[in-house]
Enzyme design. Structure first.
Site, short mmCIF file in Angstrom:
data_model
loop_
_atom_site.label_atom_id
_atom_site.label_comp_id
_atom_site.label_asym_id
_atom_site.label_seq_id
_atom_site.Cartn_x
_atom_site.Cartn_y
_atom_site.Cartn_z
N TYR A 153 31.78 64.55 83.41
CA TYR A 153 30.37 64.29 83.08
C TYR A 153 30.19 63.57 81.74
O TYR A 153 29.06 63.30 81.34
CB TYR A 153 29.55 65.58 83.10
CG TYR A 153 30.14 66.74 82.32
CD1 TYR A 153 30.05 66.80 80.93
CD2 TYR A 153 30.78 67.77 82.98
CE1 TYR A 153 30.59 67.85 80.23
CE2 TYR A 153 31.32 68.84 82.29
CZ TYR A 153 31.22 68.89 80.92
OH TYR A 153 31.75 69.94 80.22
N LYS A 154 31.27 63.22 81.06
CA LYS A 154 31.16 62.49 79.81
C LYS A 154 31.33 60.99 80.08
O LYS A 154 30.42 60.36 80.63
CB LYS A 154 32.19 63.02 78.80
CG LYS A 154 32.02 64.50 78.45
CD LYS A 154 33.03 64.95 77.43
CE LYS A 154 33.05 66.46 77.24
NZ LYS A 154 31.81 67.02 76.68
N PHE A 175 38.47 72.74 71.31
CA PHE A 175 37.18 73.26 71.73
C PHE A 175 37.35 74.76 71.97
O PHE A 175 38.33 75.18 72.58
CB PHE A 175 36.74 72.55 73.02
CG PHE A 175 35.34 72.87 73.45
CD1 PHE A 175 34.25 72.31 72.81
CD2 PHE A 175 35.11 73.75 74.50
CE1 PHE A 175 32.96 72.60 73.20
CE2 PHE A 175 33.82 74.05 74.90
CZ PHE A 175 32.74 73.48 74.24
N ARG A 210 27.45 63.47 65.18
CA ARG A 210 28.45 62.94 66.11
C ARG A 210 27.81 61.86 66.97
O ARG A 210 26.78 62.09 67.61
CB ARG A 210 28.99 64.08 66.97
CG ARG A 210 30.32 63.81 67.61
CD ARG A 210 30.83 65.03 68.35
NE ARG A 210 29.99 65.35 69.49
CZ ARG A 210 30.43 65.94 70.60
NH1 ARG A 210 31.69 66.28 70.70
NH2 ARG A 210 29.61 66.21 71.59
N ASP A 249 44.25 68.37 77.49
CA ASP A 249 42.82 68.35 77.79
C ASP A 249 42.32 66.93 77.48
O ASP A 249 42.34 66.50 76.33
CB ASP A 249 42.10 69.38 76.92
CG ASP A 249 40.60 69.50 77.23
OD1 ASP A 249 40.00 68.49 77.65
OD2 ASP A 249 40.05 70.58 77.02
#
Length: 394
Positions: free
Chosen positions: A220-221, A126, A369, A195
């Site tokens: 938050y995922k 990312f 996605r 990560d």
């Protein structure tokens, strides 16, 4: 009714995790974007209301002690620990993923010998991780080299100080081999920083079992902590006395209320704290994590693979050959909890899908996605999404 629709009904009827769907706020939308923002657990609004009205509104400053605000970062860290295969006392919840990447990577370099002059970073990461790695290299006087995870073993040398890698690729959903890569990094005498943003809460990680040095992740995922919920930092227990944070703060001082002009770090994972915690988001996350009290990560992983297998089967059955290409690995050992499909008009296709109640997301330049959160995504959702996708692709 199609054969795949009937198959979805049978799979849902046999799914032990199916009752958990009722513990989330969901409507008729097929929500396949939990790898960006998890759905709202139904009990969280009342819990947050209590934090605001009673703990803040009535108790006010007393809540730092009486409501446990002060100990929330490490208490919630201990709730996350089993989900990533860590024993208690090694995770602190604080700040954002980006800030924690910076802390972890700089601390890793500071723990390495001065002759180790190079940092390796995942070339497919990312973007923010790459930006921070470049800044950390400048700050510590090291050079930075971007390599793919597959290239890491060959790139390691006695010059390597630390390696920053993603467990799951955010674009493709490729799961990288954390155990073997960590072992290779250690064999070279370097430290690993992982990560976990796209793996924690979706699959087994095994931080302690595989000897990971440092790790970071968002909440938050797949952990459903809410928009902007605080991230976490893992520091392996034996490294904690040497963990030298580049962001020392009063919250990580051994005597935070002594207001000393000199800094003495607190023992243990508390060294990862910096400033005053974001209590509203912190306690919303703590409430959300209660969903996991009776759920095993192995069961979640089993369902995740079944959902993604079924989605690929449905896409192939419903869609004209060659219209989309899966860039997510077929092998279970190389797959996270998402499916990424490549097609030339992906941005427009996703807009049409969302308008029809199938919510995924688009990644530049040509990737659709779809994230599969086993706690609330059903096989019926999966079949419906593939069917509507085929109609829009046609």
């Amino acid at each position: 009714m199609s054969e795949l629709t009937l198959r979805a009904e049978k799979l849902d009827a046999a799914d032990d995790l199916a009752p958990l769907r009722n513990r989330f706020v969901l409507d008729d939308v097929v929500y396949l974007d939990g790898n960006s923002l998890g759905a709202l657990p139904a009990h969280v609004p009342d819990r947050v209301a209590d934090v605001v009205r009673r703990q803040w509104g009535e108790l006010r400053i007393r809540s730092w002690d009486e409501s446990g605000w002060w100990t929330a970062p490490e208490r919630i860290g201990d709730r996350i620990a089993p989900l990533v295969g860590a024993a208690a006392g090694q995770i602190v919840v604080s700040d954002s993923t980006s800030v924690n990447v910076f802390k972890a990577l700089v601390a890793a370099v500071r723990m390495s010998h001065e002759t180790r002059t190079e940092i390796l970073v995942d070339a497919t990461t990312f973007p923010t991780d790459g930006y921070i790695a470049e800044s950390a290299a400048r700050m510590t006087g090291r050079t930075l080299r971007a390599v793919t995870p597959a290239e890491v073993p060959a790139a390691l040398s006695d010059r390597t100080a630390a390696v920053l890698l993603n467990h799951v690729d955010y674009r493709t959903g490729r799961l990288h081999d954390l155990p073997s890569l960590t072992a290779s990094i250690h064999e070279a005498g370097a430290l690993s920083v992982w990560d976990l943003c796209h793996s924690a809460g979706a699959l087994e990680v095994g931080l302690d079992r595989h000897g990971v040095d440092l790790a970071v992740g968002c909440t938050y995922k797949y952990l459903n902590g809410g928009p902007g919920s605080p991230a976490y930092l893992y520091v392996r227990r034996d490294l904690q006395p040497r963990f030298d944070s580049p962001l020392p703060g009063w919250n990580s001082h051994t005597d935070p209320f002594g207001m000393s002009p000199s800094y003495t770090p607190a023992p243990g994972a508390l060294r990862g704290r910096v400033g005053t915690p974001d209590i509203l988001s912190m306690l919303a996350l703590e409430a959300a994590l209660e969903i996991w009290d009776d759920v095993s990560i192995s069961a979640v992983r089993t369902k995740s693979l079944a959902l993604t297998d079924f989605f690929l089967r449905c896409v192939r059955a419903y869609t004209e050959p060659g219209r989309v290409e899966s860039v997510t690995p077929e092998r279970h050992a190389e797959r996270g909890s998402q499916i990424a499909l490549r097609c030339p008009d992906a941005g427009e296709v996703m807009r049409r899908l969302i308008s029809r109640g199938v919510v995924g997301d688009f990644r530049h330049p040509d990737v659709l996605r779809f994230g599969f959160t086993p706690l609330y995504v059903t096989f019926a959702d999966t079949e419906r999404a593939a069917r509507i996708l085929s109609e829009e692709l046609a």
